[in-house]
Design an enzyme around this catalytic site. Structure first.
Site, PDB file in Angstrom:
ATOM      1  N   VAL A  27       0.874  -1.178   0.000  1.00  0.00           N
ATOM      2  CA  VAL A  27       0.000   0.000   0.000  1.00  0.00           C
ATOM      3  C   VAL A  27       0.905   1.220   0.000  1.00  0.00           C
ATOM      4  O   VAL A  27       2.050   1.181   0.430  1.00  0.00           O
ATOM      5  CB  VAL A  27      -0.927   0.030   1.236  1.00  0.00           C
ATOM      6  CG1 VAL A  27      -1.953  -1.075   1.163  1.00  0.00           C
ATOM      7  CG2 VAL A  27      -0.130  -0.059   2.530  1.00  0.00           C
ATOM      8  N   SER A  28       0.389   2.331  -0.492  1.00  0.00           N
ATOM      9  CA  SER A  28       1.223   3.510  -0.690  1.00  0.00           C
ATOM     10  C   SER A  28       1.123   4.522   0.435  1.00  0.00           C
ATOM     11  O   SER A  28       1.822   5.524   0.424  1.00  0.00           O
ATOM     12  CB  SER A  28       0.854   4.195  -2.015  1.00  0.00           C
ATOM     13  OG  SER A  28      -0.525   4.506  -2.051  1.00  0.00           O
ATOM     14  N   SER A  29       0.263   4.276   1.427  1.00  0.00           N
ATOM     15  CA  SER A  29       0.157   5.221   2.545  1.00  0.00           C
ATOM     16  C   SER A  29      -0.102   4.463   3.826  1.00  0.00           C
ATOM     17  O   SER A  29      -0.724   3.390   3.828  1.00  0.00           O
ATOM     18  CB  SER A  29      -0.961   6.239   2.297  1.00  0.00           C
ATOM     19  OG  SER A  29      -2.230   5.614   2.359  1.00  0.00           O
TER      20      SER A  29
END
Length: 583
Positions: A27-29
């Protein structure tokens, strides 16, 4: 983040017999890692990727032997993703792995260059990258479709980024807050023309303290360190989080950043441009400019506010001020000598002219804390006795719990009979309907209490005893552990054991311990007193309080005071958890 796993798979025709695979989940965050943590500790997004990717491995007939989770790291290139680099190292060491399975190519790569580099690296290792959501097959045309998909993902990522930038810029131009509200403000929702709108409002608790911080710094009498300590004593904390529900005192870096932020004067900054904001300012423009002048003046004469670090910062308080009913932290500062800088701790109230505690060399304070750790070490005999008494108390409590559970299991049948009689009365019309409904509601509440009672206490007793055992093992040789530890280890130990350490001259006069160590210290004191006291002294000890705690803890110390079963002192009415009345 990585973990070894063994997921059973069914045979498939697309892979060689005994083929192995690894999963790469990303996931990017960080926020995405916190969604639905009650369902999966890695968050709902990772859980979904894991499920779909594992299904793909099953279809390939490959066994998943390891998974790598990129926990909320938004990095532009694969070189900056630690889990990805760990995966490559794992593949080099395990040449029998044939597949790297990702949820989708867009999850693994945000640009086509990273995708091409990864493909070349994996080809050299004889490993195939497989997307669980996109099946292009094998061959030249499959390679072409993968490359085209990566290019489209790259373009889409850039277009999305540009779209977000334009929208945020438009919001800033119109005075909107483009991120999370800073300290002193709250992100709230308000109703406008029947619709809920996201907005920013003043924090009624922190906003006055933020204003005070600006006013004090504008006087020119406060360094960043002194201001940070002063505001911590006045109660200025960060916003609550899951880990810190009550917030934490601001750090020097946070304070320095706050004093340079035009947001507090009513402006929004976006990409270096300043726009008038729609939020209510905490400070006026005049105060903002005075603070900037103080910072510039200090920078101009080579006396810029320096952010000094020491593992005891924030932990030390002045004993002399404590004796006079004040709360004053010790500030860490450094003085420049001929060849090096010398560290000192000084009382914040001394700078205000109301305390006479002298400057104390940092080495002497460090040694005082090292010596204080000796007082936390209870000795092997105490630890052994506590372990034995905990075992006895837990066994007694579990025996009583079985009896209580037997009684509770009889209650549902009694409630069912009572409910049936009320229904018969309702059918006969003997009692008014209102009274019957009230009685049925009482039965419903009683049944819920019984069900809750059947699922508690025993497991909680075991958990509480386990926490105490871990704490006892930690304190068994804590002085040597602290003495041999580096600055980071010592800082972590201090955060684990203490709320505050009170210093006078070169001595730790007293402390405020965190649970469960406050209970261990009290139990150690009680054991020492009971060992040499008569019955009258034992009663006095049981009602006394230790200087390490505002109230004497009833739990662990009680096992050395109880004349009969050790359960009486440890568990009270309902065990280690908060006491509850019976039904």
């Amino acid at each position: 983040m990585s973990r070894d796993i063994a997921i059973p798979t069914r045979a498939g025709s697309s892979a060689e017999p005994g083929a192995k695979a690894v999963l790469y989940l990303r996931v990017s965050s960080k926020k995405q890692m916190d969604t639905a943590v009650d369902i999966d500790p890695d968050g709902n997004s990772i859980a979904t990727q894991r499920e779909v990717s594992t299904r793909k491995a099953n279809n390939l007939g490959a066994a998943v032997v390891h998974e790598f989770v990129e926990p909320g790291v938004s990095a532009a290139t694969i070189e900056k993703r630690q889990a990805f680099q760990d995966m490559l190292a794992f593949l080099r060491e395990n040449s029998d792995v044939r597949y790297v399975i990702v949820y989708a190519r867009s999850r693994a790569f945000r640009n086509y260059i990273d995708a091409a580099i990864t493909k070349r690296l994996l080809d050299k290792l004889n490993v195939k990258l497989v997307s669980a959501r996109e099946d292009f097959g094998d061959g030249v045309y499959a390679d072409m479709m993968e490359a085209v998909t990566d290019i489209f993902n790259d373009v889409q990522n850039k277009l999305s980024g540009e779209d977000i930038r334009i929208k945020l810029q438009h919001k800033a131009i119109n005075g909107g807050t483009t991120g999370r509200a800073p300290i002193g403000y709250l992100n709230t929702r308000t109703a406008i023309e029947g619709r809920l709108i996201n907005t920013v409002s003043l924090d009624p608790i922190r906003a006055p303290l933020v204003l005070k911080a600006w006013e004090l710094y504008a006087t020119g009498d406060y360094s960043i360190e002194r201001l940070t300590a002063t505001m911590a004593d006045l109660g200025l904390t960060s916003k609550p989080t899951i880990r810190w529900p009550a917030g934490r005192p601001l750090s020097d870096t946070q304070m320095h950043r706050m004093l340079g932020d035009p947001y507090y004067a009513g402006f929004v900054v976006f990409k270096g441009d300043v726009y008038p904001g729609r939020h209510e300012p905490i400070i006026g423009q005049d105060l903002f400019e005075r603070v900037q002048e103080v910072q510039q003046a200090r920078s101009g004469r080579g006396n810029r506010d320096r952010i000094l670090q020491h593992y005891l910062k924030g932990m030390l308080f002045c004993q002399r001020c404590y004796d006079h009913g004040r709360t004053s932290r010790l500030i860490y500062t450094e003085a420049k000598g001929r060849s090096k800088r010398y560290g000192y701790f000084l009382c914040r109230a001394r700078q205000d002219g109301i305390c006479d505690l002298p400057h104390i060399a940092v080495a002497r304070v460090e040694q005082a804390v090292i010596d204080h750790y000796i007082t936390l070490q209870p000795g092997e005999e105490f630890v052994t006795q506590c372990q034995e008494k905990l075992d006895d108390a837990l066994a007694d409590a579990q025996g009583s719990e079985r009896e209580a559970h037997a009684a509770l299991r009889r209650r549902p049948n009694e409630l069912n009979d009572k409910e049936a009689r009320l229904i018969d009365l309702a059918a006969d019309g003997t009692l008014p309907t209102v009274k019957i409904r009230a009685k049925l509601n009482e039965i419903k509440i009683a049944r819920a209490r019984v069900e809750a009672g059947l699922t508690t206490t025993a497991d909680q007793l075991s958990l509480g005893a386990g926490v105490l055992r871990d704490a006892l093992r930690l304190v068994a040789d804590i002085h040597q552990l602290y003495l041999n530890g580096n600055s980071q280890v010592r800082g972590n130990l201090n955060d684990t054991f203490f709320e505050k350490l009170y210093i006078d001259d070169c001595e730790v006069v007293h402390d405020e311990l965190k649970p469960p160590f406050v209970e261990i210290a009290e139990a150690s004191r009680v054991k020492a007193a009971v060992g040499t006291a008569n019955a009258r002294t034992k009663d006095a000890v049981s009602s006394g309080s230790t200087k390490n705690s505002k109230t004497a803890p009833p739990g662990l110390a009680g096992i050395f005071l109880a004349s009969g079963s050790s359960k009486a002192g440890l568990v009270g009415r309902a065990g280690l958890e908060p006491a509850t009345n019976g039904l």
